[in-house]
Design an enzyme around this catalytic site. Structure first.
Site, PDB file in Angstrom:
ATOM      1  N   ASP A   1      -0.150   1.749   8.439  1.00 34.12           N
ATOM      2  CA  ASP A   1      -0.607   0.869   9.528  1.00 34.12           C
ATOM      3  C   ASP A   1       0.281   0.917  10.786  1.00 34.12           C
ATOM      4  OD1 ASP A   1      -2.698   0.026   7.980  1.00 34.12           O
ATOM      5  OD2 ASP A   1      -1.755  -1.848   7.345  1.00 34.12           O
TER       6      ASP A   1
ATOM      7  N   ASP B   1       5.206  -4.858   6.078  1.00 34.27           N
ATOM      8  CA  ASP B   1       5.625  -6.204   6.454  1.00 34.27           C
ATOM      9  C   ASP B   1       5.838  -7.138   5.258  1.00 34.27           C
ATOM     10  OD1 ASP B   1       6.115  -6.988   9.019  1.00 34.27           O
ATOM     11  OD2 ASP B   1       4.436  -8.411   9.000  1.00 34.27           O
ATOM     12  N   GLY B   2       4.868  -7.143   4.338  1.00 31.36           N
ATOM     13  CA  GLY B   2       4.949  -8.005   3.156  1.00 31.36           C
ATOM     14  C   GLY B   2       6.150  -7.628   2.302  1.00 31.36           C
TER      15      GLY B   2
ATOM     16  N   GLY C   1       0.836  -1.204   0.000  1.00 28.03           N
ATOM     17  CA  GLY C   1       0.000   0.000   0.000  1.00 28.03           C
ATOM     18  C   GLY C   1       0.868   1.250   0.000  1.00 28.03           C
TER      19      GLY C   1
ATOM     20  N   LYS D   1     -24.831  12.415  27.351  1.00 25.73           N
ATOM     21  CA  LYS D   1     -24.300  12.544  25.986  1.00 25.73           C
ATOM     22  C   LYS D   1     -25.437  12.457  24.971  1.00 25.73           C
ATOM     23  CE  LYS D   1     -19.559  11.000  26.546  1.00 25.73           C
ATOM     24  NZ  LYS D   1     -18.420  10.324  25.962  1.00 25.73           N
TER      25      LYS D   1
ATOM     26  N   GLY E   1     -11.628  11.553  20.699  1.00 27.02           N
ATOM     27  CA  GLY E   1     -12.493  11.324  21.860  1.00 27.02           C
ATOM     28  C   GLY E   1     -13.564  10.284  21.598  1.00 27.02           C
ATOM     29  N   ALA E   2     -13.219   9.247  20.842  1.00 30.98           N
ATOM     30  CA  ALA E   2     -14.221   8.222  20.511  1.00 30.98           C
ATOM     31  C   ALA E   2     -14.695   7.490  21.772  1.00 30.98           C
ATOM     32  CB  ALA E   2     -13.617   7.225  19.530  1.00 30.98           C
TER      33      ALA E   2
ATOM     34  N   ARG F   1     -26.734  11.677  16.788  1.00 25.27           N
ATOM     35  CA  ARG F   1     -26.553  10.317  16.267  1.00 25.27           C
ATOM     36  C   ARG F   1     -25.267   9.676  16.802  1.00 25.27           C
ATOM     37  NH1 ARG F   1     -27.781  11.969  10.045  1.00 25.27           N
ATOM     38  NH2 ARG F   1     -30.001  11.507  10.034  1.00 25.27           N
TER      39      ARG F   1
ATOM     40  N   ARG G   1      13.450  10.272  -2.511  1.00 28.29           N
ATOM     41  CA  ARG G   1      14.294  11.464  -2.746  1.00 28.29           C
ATOM     42  C   ARG G   1      15.570  11.384  -1.899  1.00 28.29           C
ATOM     43  NH1 ARG G   1      14.332  16.172   0.327  1.00 28.29           N
ATOM     44  NH2 ARG G   1      14.975  18.098  -0.729  1.00 28.29           N
TER      45      ARG G   1
ATOM     46  N   ARG H   1      -6.363  -3.798   8.275  1.00 30.98           N
ATOM     47  CA  ARG H   1      -6.947  -5.148   8.209  1.00 30.98           C
ATOM     48  C   ARG H   1      -6.446  -6.008   9.347  1.00 30.98           C
ATOM     49  NH1 ARG H   1      -7.541  -5.648   2.310  1.00 30.98           N
ATOM     50  NH2 ARG H   1      -5.281  -5.711   2.134  1.00 30.98           N
TER      51      ARG H   1
ATOM     52  N   ARG I   1       1.028  -5.006  -5.474  1.00 26.89           N
ATOM     53  CA  ARG I   1       1.135  -6.174  -4.593  1.00 26.89           C
ATOM     54  C   ARG I   1       1.379  -7.355  -5.535  1.00 26.89           C
ATOM     55  NH1 ARG I   1      -0.583  -4.379   0.463  1.00 26.89           N
ATOM     56  NH2 ARG I   1      -2.212  -2.802   0.480  1.00 26.89           N
TER      57      ARG I   1
HETATM   58  O1  F6P Z   1      -1.218  -1.780   4.183  1.00 29.46           O
HETATM   59  C1  F6P Z   1      -1.874  -0.584   4.209  1.00 29.46           C
HETATM   60  C2  F6P Z   1      -3.349  -0.756   3.961  1.00 29.46           C
HETATM   61  O2  F6P Z   1      -3.864   0.538   3.685  1.00 29.46           O
HETATM   62  C3  F6P Z   1      -4.151  -1.424   5.066  1.00 29.46           C
HETATM   63  O3  F6P Z   1      -4.486  -0.568   6.123  1.00 29.46           O
HETATM   64  C4  F6P Z   1      -5.341  -1.884   4.320  1.00 29.46           C
HETATM   65  O4  F6P Z   1      -5.955  -2.954   4.997  1.00 29.46           O
HETATM   66  C5  F6P Z   1      -4.805  -2.322   2.998  1.00 29.46           C
HETATM   67  O5  F6P Z   1      -3.606  -1.577   2.832  1.00 29.46           O
HETATM   68  C6  F6P Z   1      -5.700  -2.103   1.830  1.00 29.46           C
HETATM   69  O6  F6P Z   1      -5.057  -2.529   0.678  1.00 29.46           O
HETATM   70  P1  F6P Z   1      -5.551  -2.286  -0.820  1.00 29.46           P
HETATM   71  O7  F6P Z   1      -5.340  -0.849  -1.140  1.00 29.46           O
HETATM   72  O8  F6P Z   1      -4.684  -3.173  -1.635  1.00 29.46           O
HETATM   73  O9  F6P Z   1      -6.989  -2.654  -0.846  1.00 29.46           O
END
Ligand code: F6P
Length: 331
Positions: free
Chosen positions: A134, A110-111, A18, A221, A192-193, A169, A28, A178, A79
């Site tokens: 991520d 990671d990948g 991603g 609230k 502030g969720a 709401r 750069r 993911r 990918r």
């Molecule tokens: O790895 C970054 C990321 O944005 C994740 O947060 C997300 O789950 C995934 O890539 C989405 O990948 P794609 O753009 O290939 O659907």
């Protein structure tokens, strides 16, 4: 420590997985730093896919002008499925040799790092630079793109709060992640969720969602923010379930790829610049098969095998802390 078997002259650089804001700044830094120390730098387009296809061109100092402030990656990314096989790795190495590359620098998550480790195990030198929104690379406290993505999501949620407040709401916002909930956690804290849901920690819908929202309502609230990482559930399903169970009118928003775009923040530009330069300094000093990382306030480098054996996860205490901050005790 791994040292190259022959002197390194030609360095390839690619972005993979991603895209993340700041990747351009890292490229750069690799190019400008590399040229400064006398290396030739080659841009590999479309990640590993471009490596095995020979989608490679030499870069100069000007190739990276006006890139620092831009989101996305001008080298483009992919990918690659082909690269995920032993044949794909061999093909990539053969192609790297066709272009006389002595080392490849990979910028990604990671990948991407696992791909680099595969190359290094076949005797091809690599350096990894962490780049993913991520922030889930175990060896590093920080990954390029994380700050920009957090700020993008935070600004969007601030806007959603305005309309949630006006209509009384519950706004359920799905953020990226993911497998990792760092983005959700820290965006949730910053907005502030009332509820934050991450893939690393199981959510008990009745206790962690229904009860929390109703306690909020009972303490006065009138609107609520629920942040859910994509790997922890679907915003639409969760919003429907909240409305059905609590009677609080709910709406779902999926921020999606919006979070991956945009001009990088100062933090991402400086981190990317310093990490890219550090990667070049590793090669200058004869260290290869390393991963650049940010640890305890310093940019360092770690052996790629060790780096990929490391683990990090979200401490449930962090969710508890977020909850303490968002809960109102009484009127
Ligand atoms: O790895 C970054 C990321 O944005 C994740 O947060 C997300 O789950 C995934 O890539 C989405 O990948 P794609 O753009 O290939 O659907």
């Amino acid at each position: 420590m791994s040292q190259p078997s022959k002197p390194i002259k030609n360095i390839g650089v690619l972005t993979s997985g991603g895209d993340a804001p700041g990747m351009n700044a890292a490229v750069r830094a690799v190019v400008r730093g590399g040229l400064h120390y006398g290396f030739s730098i080659f841009g590999i387009r479309r990640g590993y896919h471009g490596l095995w296809r020979g989608d490679i061109d030499e870069l100069n100092g000007q190739s990276v002008s006006e890139r620092l402030q831009r989101g996305g990656t001008f080298l483009m990314t992919a990918r690659s499925q082909t690269f995920n096989t032993p044949e794909g790795v061999q093909k990539a190495i053969e192609m790297a040799r066709v272009f006389n590359l002595d080392l490849v620098m990979v910028i990604g998550g990671d990948g991407t790092f696992r791909g680099a480790r595969d190359l290094s195990r076949q005797g091809f030198p690599v350096i990894g630079i962490p780049g993913t929104i991520d922030n889930d690379i175990a060896c590093s406290d920080y990954t390029i793109g994380y700050d920009t993505a957090m700020n993008t999501a935070m600004e969007a949620i601030d806007k959603l709060r305005d309309t949630a407040m006006s209509h009384e709401r519950c706004s359920v916002i799905e953020v990226m992640g993911r497998k990792a909930g760092y983005l959700a956690l820290n965006v949730g804290i910053a907005t502030g969720a009332e509820v934050i849901m991450v893939p690393e920690v199981t959510t008990d819908f009745q206790g962690d969602v229904v009860k929390v929202l109703l306690q909020g309502r009972n303490s006065g609230k009138h609107h609520y923010i629920v942040v859910v990482a994509e790997g922890a559930g679907s915003a639409s399903d969760i919003a429907a379930k909240i409305q059905e169970t609590t009677g609080i009118e709910s709406r779902a928003t999926i921020l999606g790829h919006l979070q991956r775009g945009g001009s990088p923040t100062n933090r991402d530009r400086t981190m990317a610049s310093m990490m890219g330069l550090h990667a070049i300094e590793c090669v200058r000093d004869g260290r290869v098969n390393r991963v650049v990382a940010y640890k305890s306030g310093n940019i360092i480098d770690i052996d790629i095998e060790e780096a990929l054996d490391m683990k990090k996860t979200i401490d449930p205490l962090q969710l508890e802390r977020a909850h303490i901050l968002s809960a109102r005790r009484g009127f």
